[in-house]
Design a protein around this motif. Structure first.
Motif, short mmCIF file in Angstrom:
data_model
loop_
_atom_site.label_atom_id
_atom_site.label_comp_id
_atom_site.label_asym_id
_atom_site.label_seq_id
_atom_site.Cartn_x
_atom_site.Cartn_y
_atom_site.Cartn_z
N MET A 1 0.84 -1.19 0.00
CA MET A 1 0.00 0.00 0.00
C MET A 1 0.88 1.25 0.00
N ALA A 2 0.53 2.21 -0.81
CA ALA A 2 1.30 3.44 -0.87
C ALA A 2 0.64 4.49 0.01
N ALA A 3 1.43 5.19 0.81
CA ALA A 3 0.90 6.23 1.68
C ALA A 3 0.73 7.52 0.88
N ILE A 4 -0.35 8.24 1.14
CA ILE A 4 -0.56 9.57 0.56
C ILE A 4 -0.17 10.57 1.63
N LEU A 5 0.93 11.27 1.43
CA LEU A 5 1.43 12.19 2.44
C LEU A 5 0.88 13.58 2.19
N THR A 6 0.31 14.19 3.20
CA THR A 6 -0.27 15.52 3.08
C THR A 6 0.34 16.40 4.15
N GLN A 7 0.95 17.49 3.75
CA GLN A 7 1.57 18.41 4.69
C GLN A 7 0.89 19.77 4.58
N GLY A 8 1.09 20.61 5.63
CA GLY A 8 0.50 21.94 5.58
C GLY A 8 -1.01 21.84 5.71
N THR A 9 -1.75 22.38 4.72
CA THR A 9 -3.20 22.25 4.75
C THR A 9 -3.58 20.80 4.58
N HIS A 10 -4.68 20.41 5.21
CA HIS A 10 -5.01 19.00 5.23
C HIS A 10 -6.38 18.71 4.63
N VAL A 11 -6.97 19.68 3.88
CA VAL A 11 -8.32 19.50 3.36
C VAL A 11 -8.40 18.32 2.41
N GLU A 12 -7.46 18.22 1.48
CA GLU A 12 -7.48 17.11 0.53
C GLU A 12 -7.35 15.78 1.24
N GLY A 13 -6.49 15.72 2.22
CA GLY A 13 -6.33 14.50 2.98
C GLY A 13 -7.58 14.14 3.77
N ILE A 14 -8.25 15.15 4.32
CA ILE A 14 -9.47 14.91 5.07
C ILE A 14 -10.54 14.32 4.17
N ASP A 15 -10.67 14.85 2.96
CA ASP A 15 -11.65 14.32 2.02
C ASP A 15 -11.37 12.85 1.72
N SER A 16 -10.12 12.49 1.61
CA SER A 16 -9.76 11.09 1.38
C SER A 16 -10.13 10.24 2.57
N LEU A 17 -9.93 10.78 3.79
CA LEU A 17 -10.30 10.06 5.00
C LEU A 17 -11.80 9.84 5.07
N GLU A 252 7.71 11.14 11.01
CA GLU A 252 7.74 9.77 10.49
C GLU A 252 7.27 8.76 11.53
N THR A 253 6.63 7.71 11.08
CA THR A 253 6.26 6.60 11.95
C THR A 253 6.76 5.30 11.33
N LYS A 254 6.79 4.25 12.14
CA LYS A 254 7.23 2.95 11.63
C LYS A 254 6.19 2.29 10.72
N GLY A 255 5.01 2.90 10.66
CA GLY A 255 3.97 2.30 9.83
C GLY A 255 3.67 3.05 8.55
N ASP A 256 4.44 4.10 8.26
CA ASP A 256 4.13 4.95 7.11
C ASP A 256 4.04 4.17 5.80
N LYS A 257 4.97 3.26 5.58
CA LYS A 257 5.01 2.53 4.31
C LYS A 257 3.87 1.51 4.21
N LYS A 258 3.20 1.25 5.33
CA LYS A 258 2.12 0.27 5.33
C LYS A 258 0.75 0.94 5.37
N ALA A 259 0.73 2.27 5.38
CA ALA A 259 -0.53 2.99 5.50
C ALA A 259 -1.22 3.15 4.15
N THR A 260 -2.52 3.16 4.18
CA THR A 260 -3.30 3.49 3.01
C THR A 260 -3.25 5.00 2.77
N ILE A 261 -3.40 5.75 3.86
CA ILE A 261 -3.30 7.21 3.83
C ILE A 261 -2.49 7.66 5.04
N LYS A 262 -1.56 8.57 4.81
CA LYS A 262 -0.81 9.20 5.91
C LYS A 262 -1.00 10.71 5.80
N ILE A 263 -1.51 11.31 6.86
CA ILE A 263 -1.63 12.77 6.91
C ILE A 263 -0.64 13.28 7.94
#
Length: 288
Positions: A1-17, A252-263
């Motif tokens: 699974m690839a993580a989607i990293l969102t920095q700064g504003t988080h609106v796009e990431g929230i919509d994905s969540l 960074e976390t130890k689970g980032d590479k295993k996340a579906t989404i990372k904000i």
């Protein structure tokens, strides 16, 4: 699974969540990052104590280690116990009441999820507001033990310029004369009902956490670097079940590479907005 990293504003990431969570059962795993906005530092962030947490073997074998621990724990308790739930805690409680999340598995020992109104909480590492006797098993409310500590060691209450640690401890260098309360039932050794370094999470407690993840469709991890094995085991359980995994954390976390989404953002902001977008805003405002 690839993580989607969102920095700064988080609106796009929230919509994905929202898209990932809506209509699904959600289990939540929280770490120290959820409580930083309540004034409790995390283990790696700014203001965190650099001292080594108490090891269970030292605590059990050394009366001096117990003096050191209880001196620091007593000084830190007043500040630790006065911390209030923040927007992230309140948002999680509102989402539970709205039926959006199944419950919270907390790696923290501050009790703030329950105080915010969360009803289904698994305290993975225990809670500092309880004290147990290691000899007879008697349980005590922390406030009574603190009253005794103050009466036996009034000078500790005069200490200033303290640096609080995530587990409520403070580095006190002068502890040779500290008098430690004993169990009033058997005169045994008292210890906060939390998991020290070198201890294992009780099987019953981990089983409750694993059951919560098993019943869920999504695992949301908030404010945890996943440096502790118990958290990683729950993440792996979710992956074996092919559940989506969401991580919200600064750094960074130890689970980032295993996340579906990372904000990559603060948990208070993200959880508050998530509660609003998922329709828990009325309950969220009522809790506040």
């Amino acid at each position: 699974m690839a993580a989607i990293l969102t920095q700064g504003t988080h609106v796009e990431g929230i919509d994905s969540l929202v898209e990932l969570i809506a209509g699904r059962r959600v289990a939540v795993l929280t770490g120290a990052g959820v409580s930083t906005d309540s004034g409790i530092p995390d283990y790696r962030g700014k203001g965190a104590s650099k001292r080594t947490p108490m090891n269970i073997s030292d605590f059990l074998s050394s009366p001096r280690s117990r003096q050191r621990y209880w001196a620091g724990a007593h000084v830190g308790w007043k500040h630790f116990s006065e911390a209030e739930p923040n927007q992230g805690h309140l948002a999680l409680a509102a989402m539970e009441q709205a039926g959006i999340i199944e419950g919270v598995i907390s790696q923290n020992v501050d009790g703030l999820h329950r105080r915010a109104g969360s009803a289904h909480v698994v305290d993975l590492h225990g809670s500092l507001d309880r004290v147990i006797c290691l000899d007879c098993g008697q349980q005590f409310d922390r406030s009574g033990i603190e009253t005794t500590l103050s009466s036996l060691n009034p000078w500790l209450d005069e200490l200033r310029n303290i640096v609080l640690a995530p587990d409520g401890d403070v580095n006190v260098t002068d502890f040779d004369n500290v008098v430690i309360p004993q169990c009033t039932v058997c005169s045994g050794i008292l210890k906060p009902d939390v998991v020290f370094f070198g201890e294992f999470v009780p099987l019953k407690i981990f089983g409750a956490a694993a059951s919560l993840v098993k019943r869920a469709d999504v695992l949301l991890i908030a404010g945890s670097s996943l440096a502790v094995n118990s958290g990683l085991r729950l993440l792996e359980q979710a992956r074996r079940k092919r559940m989506p995994v969401i991580i919200v954390n600064r750094g960074e976390t130890k689970g980032d590479k295993k996340a579906t989404i990372k904000i990559e953002n603060g948990t208070s902001d993200v959880l508050s907005e998530l509660a609003t977008k998922l329709g828990a805003s009325n309950l969220y405002e009522d809790i506040e």
